[in-house]
Design a protein around this motif. Structure first.
Motif, PDB file in Angstrom:
ATOM      1  N   SER A 163       0.827  -1.207   0.000  1.00 21.29           N
ATOM      2  CA  SER A 163       0.000   0.000   0.000  1.00 21.29           C
ATOM      3  C   SER A 163       0.863   1.260   0.000  1.00 21.29           C
ATOM      4  CB  SER A 163      -0.909  -0.038   1.235  1.00 21.29           C
ATOM      5  OG  SER A 163      -1.745   1.076   1.243  1.00 21.29           O
ATOM      6  N   ARG A 164       1.944   1.216   0.777  1.00 22.82           N
ATOM      7  CA  ARG A 164       2.818   2.386   0.851  1.00 22.82           C
ATOM      8  C   ARG A 164       3.550   2.610  -0.468  1.00 22.82           C
ATOM      9  NH1 ARG A 164       7.863   2.669   1.373  1.00 22.82           N
ATOM     10  NH2 ARG A 164       8.133   0.487   1.934  1.00 22.82           N
ATOM     11  N   ARG A 165       4.069   1.510  -1.011  1.00 24.22           N
ATOM     12  CA  ARG A 165       4.860   1.667  -2.249  1.00 24.22           C
ATOM     13  C   ARG A 165       3.984   2.082  -3.434  1.00 24.22           C
ATOM     14  NH1 ARG A 165       8.869  -3.065  -4.075  1.00 24.22           N
ATOM     15  NH2 ARG A 165       9.185  -3.291  -1.842  1.00 24.22           N
ATOM     16  N   ALA A 166       2.712   1.702  -3.414  1.00 23.64           N
ATOM     17  CA  ALA A 166       1.815   2.073  -4.511  1.00 23.64           C
ATOM     18  C   ALA A 166       1.596   3.581  -4.571  1.00 23.64           C
ATOM     19  CB  ALA A 166       0.479   1.357  -4.347  1.00 23.64           C
ATOM     20  N   ARG A 167       1.656   4.228  -3.417  1.00 19.32           N
ATOM     21  CA  ARG A 167       1.418   5.684  -3.397  1.00 19.32           C
ATOM     22  C   ARG A 167       2.661   6.469  -3.848  1.00 19.32           C
ATOM     23  NH1 ARG A 167      -1.095   4.397   1.503  1.00 19.32           N
ATOM     24  NH2 ARG A 167      -3.353   4.567   1.451  1.00 19.32           N
ATOM     25  N   GLU A 168       3.789   5.802  -3.924  1.00 19.04           N
ATOM     26  CA  GLU A 168       5.025   6.494  -4.283  1.00 19.04           C
ATOM     27  C   GLU A 168       5.018   6.891  -5.756  1.00 19.04           C
ATOM     28  OE1 GLU A 168       8.335   4.102  -3.194  1.00 19.04           O
ATOM     29  OE2 GLU A 168       8.008   4.350  -1.035  1.00 19.04           O
ATOM     30  N   PRO A 169       5.833   7.905  -6.112  1.00 21.98           N
ATOM     31  CA  PRO A 169       5.875   8.300  -7.538  1.00 21.98           C
ATOM     32  C   PRO A 169       6.470   7.192  -8.414  1.00 21.98           C
ATOM     33  CG  PRO A 169       7.527   9.471  -6.260  1.00 21.98           C
ATOM     34  CD  PRO A 169       6.677   8.742  -5.280  1.00 21.98           C
ATOM     35  N   ARG A 170       6.169   7.291  -9.666  1.00 16.10           N
ATOM     36  CA  ARG A 170       6.603   6.244 -10.610  1.00 16.10           C
ATOM     37  C   ARG A 170       8.119   6.137 -10.711  1.00 16.10           C
ATOM     38  NH1 ARG A 170       4.022   7.638 -16.158  1.00 16.10           N
ATOM     39  NH2 ARG A 170       2.296   8.303 -14.860  1.00 16.10           N
ATOM     40  N   ALA A 171       8.803   7.236 -10.438  1.00  9.94           N
ATOM     41  CA  ALA A 171      10.269   7.182 -10.487  1.00  9.94           C
ATOM     42  C   ALA A 171      10.817   6.201  -9.453  1.00  9.94           C
ATOM     43  CB  ALA A 171      10.848   8.572 -10.241  1.00  9.94           C
ATOM     44  N   ASN A 172      10.069   6.027  -8.373  1.00  9.27           N
ATOM     45  CA  ASN A 172      10.499   5.085  -7.330  1.00  9.27           C
ATOM     46  C   ASN A 172       9.848   3.714  -7.472  1.00  9.27           C
ATOM     47  OD1 ASN A 172      11.908   7.217  -6.367  1.00  9.27           O
ATOM     48  ND2 ASN A 172      10.505   7.679  -4.692  1.00  9.27           N
ATOM     49  N   GLY A 173       9.188   3.513  -8.614  1.00  7.54           N
ATOM     50  CA  GLY A 173       8.556   2.206  -8.849  1.00  7.54           C
ATOM     51  C   GLY A 173       7.145   2.135  -8.307  1.00  7.54           C
ATOM     52  N   GLY A 174       6.537   3.277  -7.974  1.00  8.02           N
ATOM     53  CA  GLY A 174       5.171   3.279  -7.450  1.00  8.02           C
ATOM     54  C   GLY A 174       4.137   3.481  -8.541  1.00  8.02           C
ATOM     55  N   LEU A 175       2.862   3.529  -8.103  1.00  5.76           N
ATOM     56  CA  LEU A 175       1.756   3.688  -9.043  1.00  5.76           C
ATOM     57  C   LEU A 175       1.120   5.077  -8.960  1.00  5.76           C
ATOM     58  CD1 LEU A 175      -0.034   0.233  -8.462  1.00  5.76           C
ATOM     59  CD2 LEU A 175       1.429   0.840 -10.368  1.00  5.76           C
ATOM     60  N   GLU A 176       1.588   5.866  -8.023  1.00  6.31           N
ATOM     61  CA  GLU A 176       1.040   7.214  -7.814  1.00  6.31           C
ATOM     62  C   GLU A 176      -0.466   7.171  -7.565  1.00  6.31           C
ATOM     63  OE1 GLU A 176       2.187   9.356 -11.271  1.00  6.31           O
ATOM     64  OE2 GLU A 176       4.224   9.718 -10.551  1.00  6.31           O
ATOM     65  N   SER A 177      -0.918   6.122  -6.893  1.00  7.18           N
ATOM     66  CA  SER A 177      -2.358   5.960  -6.685  1.00  7.18           C
ATOM     67  C   SER A 177      -2.570   5.058  -5.470  1.00  7.18           C
ATOM     68  CB  SER A 177      -2.981   5.337  -7.939  1.00  7.18           C
ATOM     69  OG  SER A 177      -4.196   4.693  -7.634  1.00  7.18           O
ATOM     70  N   PRO A 178      -3.612   5.309  -4.674  1.00 11.52           N
ATOM     71  CA  PRO A 178      -3.900   4.379  -3.585  1.00 11.52           C
ATOM     72  C   PRO A 178      -4.442   3.067  -4.128  1.00 11.52           C
ATOM     73  CG  PRO A 178      -5.608   6.039  -3.738  1.00 11.52           C
ATOM     74  CD  PRO A 178      -4.558   6.429  -4.720  1.00 11.52           C
ATOM     75  N   VAL A 179      -4.210   1.981  -3.410  1.00  9.20           N
ATOM     76  CA  VAL A 179      -4.697   0.664  -3.854  1.00  9.20           C
ATOM     77  C   VAL A 179      -5.424  -0.012  -2.694  1.00  9.20           C
ATOM     78  CG1 VAL A 179      -2.909   0.257  -5.593  1.00  9.20           C
ATOM     79  CG2 VAL A 179      -2.498  -0.425  -3.232  1.00  9.20           C
ATOM     80  N   ASN A 180      -6.360  -0.887  -3.053  1.00  8.23           N
ATOM     81  CA  ASN A 180      -6.987  -1.758  -2.067  1.00  8.23           C
ATOM     82  C   ASN A 180      -6.215  -3.061  -2.051  1.00  8.23           C
ATOM     83  OD1 ASN A 180      -8.912   0.203  -1.833  1.00  8.23           O
ATOM     84  ND2 ASN A 180     -10.435  -0.865  -3.101  1.00  8.23           N
ATOM     85  N   VAL A 181      -5.910  -3.550  -0.897  1.00 12.39           N
ATOM     86  CA  VAL A 181      -5.178  -4.815  -0.790  1.00 12.39           C
ATOM     87  C   VAL A 181      -5.950  -5.742   0.142  1.00 12.39           C
ATOM     88  CG1 VAL A 181      -2.954  -5.911  -0.327  1.00 12.39           C
ATOM     89  CG2 VAL A 181      -3.041  -3.515  -0.975  1.00 12.39           C
ATOM     90  N   ALA A 182      -6.144  -6.965  -0.295  1.00 14.65           N
ATOM     91  CA  ALA A 182      -6.830  -7.943   0.551  1.00 14.65           C
ATOM     92  C   ALA A 182      -6.024  -9.221   0.583  1.00 14.65           C
ATOM     93  CB  ALA A 182      -8.227  -8.226   0.006  1.00 14.65           C
ATOM     94  N   ILE A 183      -5.954  -9.830   1.740  1.00 13.15           N
ATOM     95  CA  ILE A 183      -5.233 -11.100   1.882  1.00 13.15           C
ATOM     96  C   ILE A 183      -6.225 -12.150   2.354  1.00 13.15           C
ATOM     97  CG2 ILE A 183      -3.624 -12.295   3.397  1.00 13.15           C
ATOM     98  CD1 ILE A 183      -1.615 -10.323   2.897  1.00 13.15           C
ATOM     99  N   ALA A 184      -6.209 -13.302   1.680  1.00  9.12           N
ATOM    100  CA  ALA A 184      -7.116 -14.393   2.062  1.00  9.12           C
ATOM    101  C   ALA A 184      -6.465 -15.715   1.705  1.00  9.12           C
ATOM    102  CB  ALA A 184      -8.460 -14.251   1.331  1.00  9.12           C
ATOM    103  N   ALA A 185      -7.064 -16.786   2.201  1.00  7.48           N
ATOM    104  CA  ALA A 185      -6.537 -18.114   1.879  1.00  7.48           C
ATOM    105  C   ALA A 185      -6.979 -18.552   0.496  1.00  7.48           C
ATOM    106  CB  ALA A 185      -7.014 -19.129   2.921  1.00  7.48           C
ATOM    107  N   ASN A 186      -7.941 -17.842  -0.047  1.00 10.15           N
ATOM    108  CA  ASN A 186      -8.517 -18.200  -1.340  1.00 10.15           C
ATOM    109  C   ASN A 186      -8.368 -17.006  -2.286  1.00 10.15           C
ATOM    110  OD1 ASN A 186     -10.507 -18.466  -3.402  1.00 10.15           O
ATOM    111  ND2 ASN A 186     -11.463 -20.089  -2.187  1.00 10.15           N
ATOM    112  N   PRO A 187      -7.829 -17.205  -3.478  1.00  8.06           N
ATOM    113  CA  PRO A 187      -7.634 -16.050  -4.367  1.00  8.06           C
ATOM    114  C   PRO A 187      -8.937 -15.352  -4.748  1.00  8.06           C
ATOM    115  CG  PRO A 187      -7.190 -18.110  -5.527  1.00  8.06           C
ATOM    116  CD  PRO A 187      -7.347 -18.455  -4.079  1.00  8.06           C
TER     117      PRO A 187
END
Lengths: 458, 246
Positions: free
Chosen positions: A57-81
């Motif tokens: 989530s943190r890296r996604a908000r970073e600028p693209r120069a640092n390998g980020g997406l410049e955008s917030p993302v939703n992240v979910a973790i589960a045992a099932n994809p």
């Protein structure tokens, strides 16, 4: 455990899979803005699952120069994809879904939110099923999951059962991993330039070995190999090997490449080597049981390359007759042993050809190249005595029989036109009076009157 | 006495195994020459061995070579012609019915050494049904100077392979290495009709000249066949038995 990353606002020139590869090599694309990664085994790199998703989530908000997406993302973790996908697409921020607690998290989602494509159901059928469920009063995932499986199966069929399992978070599947495109090229830059072929051959061997291993891994072969040599004088030397049949034997490639480089060596020392190939499907042939064996394609290619080095490319191949009346007009094409369809096609006409050959009276003729310059004594318009010689052969004797002349002309509109009178002569080749004769074809050029011996009947 | 001799033989055979057994020679496979008369005389070209055709100019060597190539190439064999002096005539070969798609033609530009190297490469590649080494225009004394080890090498290379080697020359040069030798001799017969036609001068277009030598030169020539015996320290079987009895 699976983590789903759903980008809320993704720029067109950014790639979410590329971002996901930064966390795991096992990535599935589940849509334009959603990816699922397998986080099993990532603990050593990122710590706990909480630390991982926080990092994502943190890296996604970073600028693209640092390998980020410049955008917030939703992240979910589960045992099932599939549960992770549903949670990430519907819930903002970071979501953890523990195993067995899927309905606690997803139970209140509306039934329309089911991603029916995850269980291979078409949209039209899915709309019909959703309509039926609405008529039954089923509004949420929890309602649907609570229905008895046998009843769902009787009324909605297997598609309904699959959809119910999806709603309950009980589907089992592997990730459809997106493989990076294979690269069929190998290159190496050398610390010191190479001046000789022998050390270069070791470089070739290593690169070809890796290239053929890649081809082998993808069950492919190649019929064109390109070598790019960067030279010390800042020029380049490119060679291309075109093969008649796809191959992937690195030893054969190495020998062919060395023969090719020996034939046309680079003009300066080599600083860098790059080899690329065009991957094609390998050749699969089934030889007939009663068909004579032909040379193995790889061995034949190697033999032809060695022969070409010995006698030259222009002196090797299958003869092809040209569509002209010009004497001794032919060209030479590359020798390829045809197989498969061409072989079957040829076999159909073989019977006709064999019978035609059986009835044919073949007259052997040996062509002198270049024609032998001759001095011919003519008596009463007919050749009477002939003498001709060069470094390889000589011919002296009395003409005992003669037939001709046959006048042939052609291509009068071109500089290389021909016009000549041809004779067939029997020349006494033994001692005078002996019966030993040989038959030759001689001709007289009409433009200058010079006589030549074209060849002999044998 | 006879019984004792037999017992000795059995004892020897038991002690030395296959060394004293007379090996059954496998049936030699042959490749037709395409000329029924020559096939009847020789049985065809033996595979896995060297054959030789020699004779003077106009004795029919090339006609026989064309006939062999026509037969082999139309029966799915892959053939090769190593042309020492670049004398192969594609037009005449096509008229003889040779399928060029199955023929590899190597022109050596008069270099005998290159020709032998090329033939050696072909034989080691394997898979060729017929390999022809055309030395018909090489002078007899030069051909005789070819060292025997080349021929032994060729013979050893094609042993137990389905390849047949044919050597064409003016004079016999393969010595004891050829399994079959054909000596062509005689004088080609000349058609009297062709001389009468000599005053006719056709214009512009090439004409057929089939009447000149009345078709196949082979028909009028004599052929002498000789075969090599398998190499053995004994001249015949009686001598071998006498050796064993002693």
């Amino acid at each position: 455990m699976f983590a789903c990353i759903h980008a809320l606002d993704l720029a067109a020139d950014l790639s979410l899979p590329e971002f996901a590869y930064g966390f795991s090599p096992v990535v599935e694309e589940a849509g334009g803005r959603t990816v699922v990664i397998d986080v099993e085994g990532c603990e050593l790199l990122f710590g706990s699952a909480y630390q991982l998703v926080t990092d994502v989530s943190r890296r996604a908000r970073e600028p693209r120069a640092n390998g980020g997406l410049e955008s917030p993302v939703n992240v979910a973790i589960a045992a099932n994809p599939d549960v992770a996908i549903h949670a990430a697409t519907r819930l903002k921020g970071i979501t953890f879904v523990a195993a067995g607690e899927e309905l606690t998290c997803l139970g209140e989602f509306p039934i329309d939110a089911l991603e029916f494509s995850l269980v291979n159901i078409e949209k039209k059928l899915a709309d019909e099923l959703f309509e039926t469920l609405r008529l039954w009063g089923i509004r949420t995932f929890h309602d649907f999951a609570s229905l008895p499986v046998s009843g769902v199966s009787e009324r909605l069929g297997q598609e309904g059962v699959r959809l119910q399992q999806l709603a309950a978070g009980k589907t089992e599947r592997h990730l459809k991993v997106k493989q990076p495109d294979p690269v069929f090229a190998q290159a190496v830059e050398l610390d010191h330039p190479l001046y000789e072929l022998e050390p270069l051959s070791f470089i070739f061997a290593r690169l070809l070995n890796q290239l053929c291993a890649t081809l082998n891994a993808y069950a492919l072969a190649t019929n064109e190999l390109t070598v790019h040599l960067q030279l010390e004088d800042k020029t380049s030397h490119d060679r291309t090997l075109s093969l008649p049949h796809p191959m992937r034997d690195h030893k054969v490639f190495l020998k062919l490449l060395l023969l090719e480089i020996e034939k046309q060596p680079p003009q300066a020392a080599v600083k860098a080597v790059a080899i690329t190939c065009d991957p094609v499907k390998p050749r699969v042939i089934q030889n007939g049981l009663f068909v004579p064996l032909a040379p193995a394609p790889d061995k034949l290619e190697l033999t032809l390359a060695r022969l070409a080095k010995l006698v030259g490319d222009e002196n090797l191949g299958s003869p092809v007759l040209l569509d002209t009346h010009r004497p001794d007009a032919f060209s030479v094409k590359r020798f390829v042993v045809d197989t498969g369809s061409a072989q079957r096609k040829r076999r159909r006409s073989t019977g006709r050809r064999q019978s035609a050959i059986a009835n044919r009276k073949s007259l052997g003729f040996r062509m002198f190249r270049p024609p032998l310059r001759a001095v011919v004594q003519v008596e009463r318009g007919l050749p009477a005595r002939i003498s001709a010689w060069d470094k390889q052969r000589s011919l002296y004797g009395k003409v005992v029989n003669v037939a001709g002349p046959w006048r042939t002309t052609g291509d009068w509109w071109r500089d290389d036109r021909w016009a000549r009178d041809e004779w067939d002569v029997a020349v006494e080749t033994g001692k005078p009076g002996s019966e030993r004769q040989a038959i030759y074809r001689i001709y007289r050029e009409l433009n200058n009157g010079a006589w030549f011996v074209e060849g002999n009947y044998d | 006495m006879i019984l004792k001799q037999r017992l000795n033989e059995i004892d020897l055979a038991g002690r030395f195994g296959d060394a004293f057994k007379i090996q059954q020679k496998p049936v030699v496979e042959t490749l037709s020459t395409g000329v029924s008369e020559v096939d009847a005389l020789t049985g065809g070209l033996p595979r896995g061995a060297i054959s030789e055709i020699f004779g003077p100019a106009s004795s029919g060597r090339t006609s026989m070579m064309f006939s062999m190539l026509a037969y082999a190439t139309t029966h799915d064999e892959v053939c090769a012609v190593v042309d020492v002096n670049d004398t192969f005539a594609p037009t005449a070969a096509a008229a003889a019915g040779i399928n060029f798609d199955r023929l590899l033609w190597i022109r050596c530009g008069g270099s005998l050494e290159n020709a032998f190297k090329a033939a050696d490469l072909l034989l080691h590649a394997g898979g060729f049904g017929l390999v022809i080494l055309d030395m018909a225009d090489v002078a007899g004394n030069e051909a005789r100077r070819i060292i025997s080890s080349w021929w032994y090498r060729f013979r050893r290379t094609v042993e137990n392979k389905p390849t047949s080697i044919l050597v064409m020359s003016e004079d016999a040069c393969t010595r004891s290495c050829a399994a079959l030798t054909l000596e062509l001799n005689g004088t080609p017969e000349w058609s009297q009709a062709s001389i009468e036609q000599s005053n006719v001068v056709p214009m512009c277009k090439p004409v057929k000249r089939a009447a000149v030598t009345q078709g196949n030169l082979l028909r009028f020539n004599s052929i002498k066949v000789s075969r090599q015996r398998p190499l053995s320290p004994w001249r015949n079987e009686n001598e071998f038995r006498a050796y064993r009895a002693s």
